[in-house]
Design a protein around this motif. Sequence first.
Motif, PDB file in Angstrom:
ATOM      1  N   LEU A 108      -6.021   8.623  -1.250  1.00 36.93           N
ATOM      2  CA  LEU A 108      -7.424   7.726  -1.524  1.00 36.93           C
ATOM      3  C   LEU A 108      -8.517   8.191  -0.648  1.00 36.93           C
ATOM      4  CD1 LEU A 108      -5.746   4.041  -1.708  1.00 36.93           C
ATOM      5  CD2 LEU A 108      -7.123   5.012  -3.550  1.00 36.93           C
ATOM      6  N   HIS A 109      -8.154   8.189   0.560  1.00 35.26           N
ATOM      7  CA  HIS A 109      -9.324   8.855   1.462  1.00 35.26           C
ATOM      8  C   HIS A 109      -9.956  10.098   0.743  1.00 35.26           C
ATOM      9  CE1 HIS A 109     -11.710   9.328   4.971  1.00 35.26           C
ATOM     10  NE2 HIS A 109     -11.251  10.782   5.144  1.00 35.26           N
ATOM     11  N   THR A 110      -9.197  11.087   0.306  1.00 38.66           N
ATOM     12  CA  THR A 110      -9.771  12.363  -0.299  1.00 38.66           C
ATOM     13  C   THR A 110     -10.673  11.883  -1.387  1.00 38.66           C
ATOM     14  OG1 THR A 110      -8.090  13.696   0.727  1.00 38.66           O
ATOM     15  CG2 THR A 110      -9.233  14.469  -1.238  1.00 38.66           C
ATOM     16  N   ALA A 208     -10.205   0.240  -0.949  1.00 38.30           N
ATOM     17  CA  ALA A 208     -10.024  -0.253   0.328  1.00 38.30           C
ATOM     18  C   ALA A 208      -8.712  -1.537  -0.035  1.00 38.30           C
ATOM     19  CB  ALA A 208     -11.095  -0.941   0.725  1.00 38.30           C
ATOM     20  N   LYS A 209      -9.017  -2.149  -1.244  1.00 39.68           N
ATOM     21  CA  LYS A 209      -8.081  -3.190  -1.510  1.00 39.68           C
ATOM     22  C   LYS A 209      -6.635  -2.333  -2.003  1.00 39.68           C
ATOM     23  CE  LYS A 209     -11.263  -6.983  -2.670  1.00 39.68           C
ATOM     24  NZ  LYS A 209     -11.706  -7.862  -3.580  1.00 39.68           N
ATOM     25  N   ALA A 210      -6.941  -1.255  -2.913  1.00 38.37           N
ATOM     26  CA  ALA A 210      -5.657  -0.566  -3.331  1.00 38.37           C
ATOM     27  C   ALA A 210      -4.922   0.046  -2.146  1.00 38.37           C
ATOM     28  CB  ALA A 210      -6.203   0.596  -4.147  1.00 38.37           C
ATOM     29  N   SER A 211      -5.863   0.339  -1.138  1.00 36.92           N
ATOM     30  CA  SER A 211      -4.917   0.999   0.182  1.00 36.92           C
ATOM     31  C   SER A 211      -4.322  -0.287   0.889  1.00 36.92           C
ATOM     32  CB  SER A 211      -5.863   1.412   0.922  1.00 36.92           C
ATOM     33  OG  SER A 211      -5.076   2.054   2.277  1.00 36.92           O
ATOM     34  N   ALA A 343       2.020  -0.466  -8.147  1.00 34.92           N
ATOM     35  CA  ALA A 343       1.007  -1.526  -7.758  1.00 34.92           C
ATOM     36  C   ALA A 343      -0.031  -1.990  -8.681  1.00 34.92           C
ATOM     37  CB  ALA A 343       0.443  -0.723  -6.399  1.00 34.92           C
ATOM     38  N   ALA A 344      -0.195  -1.131  -9.421  1.00 38.57           N
ATOM     39  CA  ALA A 344      -1.144  -1.350 -10.523  1.00 38.57           C
ATOM     40  C   ALA A 344      -0.839  -2.447 -11.377  1.00 38.57           C
ATOM     41  CB  ALA A 344      -1.681  -0.244 -11.360  1.00 38.57           C
ATOM     42  N   ARG A 345       0.631  -2.747 -11.475  1.00 35.63           N
ATOM     43  CA  ARG A 345       1.007  -3.708 -12.441  1.00 35.63           C
ATOM     44  C   ARG A 345       0.925  -5.123 -11.603  1.00 35.63           C
ATOM     45  NH1 ARG A 345       5.122   0.148 -13.237  1.00 35.63           N
ATOM     46  NH2 ARG A 345       4.831   1.516 -15.269  1.00 35.63           N
ATOM     47  N   THR A 346       0.683  -5.265 -10.227  1.00 37.02           N
ATOM     48  CA  THR A 346       0.723  -6.581  -9.730  1.00 37.02           C
ATOM     49  C   THR A 346      -0.347  -7.478 -10.421  1.00 37.02           C
ATOM     50  OG1 THR A 346       0.882  -5.231  -7.775  1.00 37.02           O
ATOM     51  CG2 THR A 346       0.008  -7.557  -7.472  1.00 37.02           C
ATOM     52  N   PRO A 347       0.059  -8.599 -10.539  1.00 36.63           N
ATOM     53  CA  PRO A 347      -0.676  -9.637 -11.105  1.00 36.63           C
ATOM     54  C   PRO A 347      -1.785 -10.105 -10.332  1.00 36.63           C
ATOM     55  CG  PRO A 347       1.695 -10.227 -11.251  1.00 36.63           C
ATOM     56  CD  PRO A 347       1.546  -9.134 -10.154  1.00 36.63           C
ATOM     57  N   ARG A 348      -2.759 -10.548 -10.990  1.00 38.32           N
ATOM     58  CA  ARG A 348      -4.225 -11.000 -10.784  1.00 38.32           C
ATOM     59  C   ARG A 348      -4.865 -10.218  -9.728  1.00 38.32           C
ATOM     60  NH1 ARG A 348      -0.189 -15.027 -10.722  1.00 38.32           N
ATOM     61  NH2 ARG A 348      -0.029 -14.654  -8.656  1.00 38.32           N
ATOM     62  N   ILE A 349      -4.797  -8.862  -9.802  1.00 40.30           N
ATOM     63  CA  ILE A 349      -5.465  -8.015  -8.877  1.00 40.30           C
ATOM     64  C   ILE A 349      -6.971  -7.740  -9.462  1.00 40.30           C
ATOM     65  CG2 ILE A 349      -3.288  -7.081  -7.788  1.00 40.30           C
ATOM     66  CD1 ILE A 349      -4.069  -4.444  -9.437  1.00 40.30           C
ATOM     67  N   TYR A 355      -8.327  -0.010 -11.328  1.00 40.64           N
ATOM     68  CA  TYR A 355      -8.870   1.094 -11.460  1.00 40.64           C
ATOM     69  C   TYR A 355      -8.836   2.344 -10.395  1.00 40.64           C
ATOM     70  CZ  TYR A 355     -12.706   4.651 -12.395  1.00 40.64           C
ATOM     71  OH  TYR A 355     -13.316   5.862 -12.689  1.00 40.64           O
ATOM     72  N   ALA A 356      -8.845   1.927  -9.069  1.00 43.81           N
ATOM     73  CA  ALA A 356      -8.595   2.739  -8.053  1.00 43.81           C
ATOM     74  C   ALA A 356      -7.068   3.416  -7.992  1.00 43.81           C
ATOM     75  CB  ALA A 356      -8.994   2.194  -6.814  1.00 43.81           C
ATOM     76  N   LEU A 357      -6.201   2.234  -8.354  1.00 47.89           N
ATOM     77  CA  LEU A 357      -4.968   2.943  -8.556  1.00 47.89           C
ATOM     78  C   LEU A 357      -4.547   3.645  -9.686  1.00 47.89           C
ATOM     79  CD1 LEU A 357      -3.250  -0.840  -7.615  1.00 47.89           C
ATOM     80  CD2 LEU A 357      -3.255   1.508  -6.097  1.00 47.89           C
ATOM     81  N   GLY A 358      -5.350   3.542 -10.758  1.00 48.46           N
ATOM     82  CA  GLY A 358      -5.151   4.230 -11.867  1.00 48.46           C
ATOM     83  C   GLY A 358      -5.582   5.844 -11.398  1.00 48.46           C
ATOM     84  N   VAL A 359      -6.866   5.650 -11.121  1.00 50.93           N
ATOM     85  CA  VAL A 359      -7.214   7.077 -10.572  1.00 50.93           C
ATOM     86  C   VAL A 359      -6.442   7.868  -9.454  1.00 50.93           C
ATOM     87  CG1 VAL A 359      -9.222   8.226  -9.326  1.00 50.93           C
ATOM     88  CG2 VAL A 359      -9.710   6.636 -10.931  1.00 50.93           C
TER      89      VAL A 359
END
Length: 387
Positions: A108-110, A208-211, A343-349, A355-359
Motif C-alpha cells: 500500500l505504501h508503494t 489509510a483506512k484500508a491499512s 477485507a474488501a468484503r467487510t460490510p459498510r466500508i 477501491y484501495a483494497l481492490g487495487v
Amino acid sequence: MAQRHLESSERLSGNDVDVLGCYLRSQATEFLRSLRQHRESGAAGDTADAARALRRAARRISGTLHTFRPLLDTDWSDALRPELAWLSGTLAREHAYASRLDRLTSALHTLTSPPSPTPRGSAPDPAAQSPQGLNLAHPPQGREGAAPALGNLPPGAAGWARRPPAPRADTTTSPPAPAPHADTTAPTPAPHAETPPPARETLTLGAAKASALLERQLTLARTRAHSTALQALGSARFHAVADNVAVLASDVPLTTADTGLEKLAAEAGSRLAEAATTLHHTSHPYSPDADAAWHHVRLLLRLHRYAREVVSSAPVDARLLDAADALNAHRDAAEAAAAAAHAARTPRIAPTTAYALGVLHADQRHEVAAARLAFGQAWQRQTVGTP
C-alpha cells in the motif's frame, strides 16, 4: 551421542538403512534442542527463532517419513507424520499473519507513493500507472455510495474493489449574465460538472483506512494464532509427539526392504517433474484451482529437497533453491491477495477504502504472475542442468 553427529562422508559409507537412521536421529535431536530453547527463551525474538527451528525439524522428519515410508515401520510412520504436520502448521500461522500484514502495508505504501519525475525530453504517459502497471487514471465510477457485489465483477485492478463515489454534477449554477454593452453574439459558456478526484488521490484517501482495516483483521488473527500455538505446546497431543520424537532420537523403527534410498528419492523427483509439467494448463492468474496446483508443486519440491539431503552430502543446487524461493513468493502473494479480497468484503466500508483494497488485490495478483514466471525460468535452468 557420537552416532548422532557423524560426518556426511562417514554416514554415507554405510548401507541405506544406516544412512536413513542417522538422518532421522539428527533431525530428532534438532527438534528436541529447539524445543528446549523455546521453553528457556524469554525474548520474543529468541522464541520466534526457536519456533522456526522447531518447525524446520518437524517438516524434515515428516517429509522423510513420507518419502522413505517403505524403509520404516508403516504403522508408526503413518501415525507420527500427520501429528508433525499439525504441529508445524499450528506454529507457522502466527508468523504467516505477521508477514502478510507487513507485505500488504508495504505494498500500500508503494502504491500510494508519488510517481518518479518524468525525465526531461520524454513525453509523460497520459494514463497514470502504478508501479505494477495498474491503470489508475480512470477509476471505476458509480452512483454515490453504491458498491456492486464483489462476485459479479470481472477480474482486474477493480475486480475486487467497490466503486469510488462519483460527485454529482452541479446543475443549480445558472449561466452568467452578459455584461452591459457586451458582445452577446458570443456563445454563453455551459455549466461545468464538478471534476471527479484523480485516481491516485482516491487511492491515497482509501489507503489509510484500508491499512487500518488490514492491521485490525490480521493482528486479531495473529493474536488468536499465538494463543492457539501456546495451547498446542501445552496439550497432551503435543507431549505425545515430543515423546515419539524423543524415541526416534535414539531408536529408529527401520525395516528391511528391497527398495533403496536412491530409487525412492528418484521417485520423489519424478512426482515433482510430472506435477511441474502440468502447471502451464493451470496458469490463469486469478484461478483458485491454479493456486492449489502451484501450492501442491511447492510441497513436492520440498519433499524432493529433503530426499536429496538424505541421499547426498553435496549442497543443494542453487537452481533448486531459486525455484523454491519463487514458489514461496507465489504462496505469500496469493495469500496476501486473498486477505485483501476478504477485507474488501467487510460490510459498510467506505467506497474509497474498497477501491484501495481492490487495487491492492490486483497488485498482489501481479506478484503471483511474476512468481510463476520466476519459477518457470528457474525450473527450466534446473531441467536443462540435470544430467
